[in-house]
Design a protein around this motif. Sequence first.
Motif, PDB file in Angstrom:
ATOM      1  N   SER A 138      45.118  31.596  29.852  1.00  0.00           N
ATOM      2  CA  SER A 138      46.076  31.554  30.954  1.00  0.00           C
ATOM      3  C   SER A 138      47.273  32.477  30.694  1.00  0.00           C
ATOM      4  O   SER A 138      47.117  33.678  30.526  1.00  0.00           O
ATOM      5  N   ASP A 162      40.058  32.409  31.006  1.00  0.00           N
ATOM      6  CA  ASP A 162      40.605  32.148  32.336  1.00  0.00           C
ATOM      7  C   ASP A 162      42.057  32.603  32.404  1.00  0.00           C
ATOM      8  O   ASP A 162      42.966  31.856  32.775  1.00  0.00           O
ATOM      9  N   GLN A 164      45.609  34.352  33.102  1.00  0.00           N
ATOM     10  CA  GLN A 164      46.510  34.668  34.210  1.00  0.00           C
ATOM     11  C   GLN A 164      46.448  36.167  34.503  1.00  0.00           C
ATOM     12  O   GLN A 164      46.278  36.986  33.593  1.00  0.00           O
ATOM     13  N   ARG A 265      37.492  23.410  41.230  1.00  0.00           N
ATOM     14  CA  ARG A 265      38.583  23.284  40.260  1.00  0.00           C
ATOM     15  C   ARG A 265      39.965  23.262  40.903  1.00  0.00           C
ATOM     16  O   ARG A 265      40.935  22.885  40.234  1.00  0.00           O
ATOM     17  N   TRP A 283      41.036  34.722  42.817  1.00  0.00           N
ATOM     18  CA  TRP A 283      40.866  34.584  41.372  1.00  0.00           C
ATOM     19  C   TRP A 283      39.676  35.408  40.884  1.00  0.00           C
ATOM     20  O   TRP A 283      39.736  36.028  39.814  1.00  0.00           O
ATOM     21  N   HIS A 307      40.342  25.255  34.801  1.00  0.00           N
ATOM     22  CA  HIS A 307      41.217  26.209  34.126  1.00  0.00           C
ATOM     23  C   HIS A 307      41.321  25.928  32.629  1.00  0.00           C
ATOM     24  O   HIS A 307      41.394  26.857  31.828  1.00  0.00           O
TER      25      HIS A 307
END
Length: 332
Positions: A138, A162, A164, A265, A283, A307
């Motif tokens: 992230s 996953d 950011q 999710r 995403w 996530h």
Amino acid sequence: MKILQWTKKIAFVLFVILILLLITGFVFEKVSRSKAERIPPDGKLVDIDGHKMHYLQKGSGGPTVVFETGFDPAGHLQWYHIQQDLSKSYTTFSYDRSGLLWSERGEQPKTGEKMAEELHRLLEKTNTPKPYILVGHSFGGTLIRFFVKKYPEDIAGIVLVDSQYPDDKKYLSPELYEIVNQGLPAGFLKFANTFGAARLMFRNMFPPGTDYQYQNSIMPALLYKSADAVLEEQDQMSAVKRNAALINSFGNIPLSVLTAADTGRYDGFIKDPNLKNEMLEAWDKMQKDLLLLSSDSKQILVPNSGHYMNQDQPKVIEDAINEMYERTINKK
């Protein structure tokens, strides 16, 4: 007249109860903090720029797998189980950024550059074997960019979990951008942290059961330390993301992009079905854009994962790190 009198009495009683609850919560928090101060760290402390930072190093051999946590008060605990498994084959290294858990806050600002410098000094001072396979979840994936820019010669490979995407405004509508970036309610969290409510709210941040009993005991116990640092990172988030977006190349450093692929999710986070579909599509585009960071990149879609992939599908992360190790060996 009697109704007015009864209303005043009820209001007074409720006020007294509220005051008693606040006093009780305040005392509970003070006692809990006193107990927490006696909890020994599971790793070691080392002085970095005048303040102590906590790290957990396990295993031997190289390259070293270095974990960077996301926007999270749990610090290195998010990697705890994965680190135990991988330390059978490699040196593994997790840590708490300044102000989180056992790491003291120090005086360096929470910029991407300074956080990368602190991590580098920590690795150097602890004589952690080079090169590094960086693993970032992230927000940690965003922070990795600053480390790569400044110390590319130390890096053997990168695994984004996953991650950011710092320039998310490019793919999100204004409404969705506001939802995604609204952040934590700082004022409420500070209030709750003072009167004992925050540690109760976050006591089951990890999955229930014996496997995560340690994390579920340590994280809320030390939340009073982590809360201020997390909120400070939140205040700096926009600037960090803006500067990270300018770092758009890792050269030919091997890169694996792990992407959560559970279409449900966002169900508990975004109620509007149109916005949820927009988020899923955005995403997907952002994760594919991450592949452009390196000329040697690949994406791994992870079904049945939200996530927090390190909790939902830790084995996939371990496999990706093992595979990255093989890629780095073959690249030599």
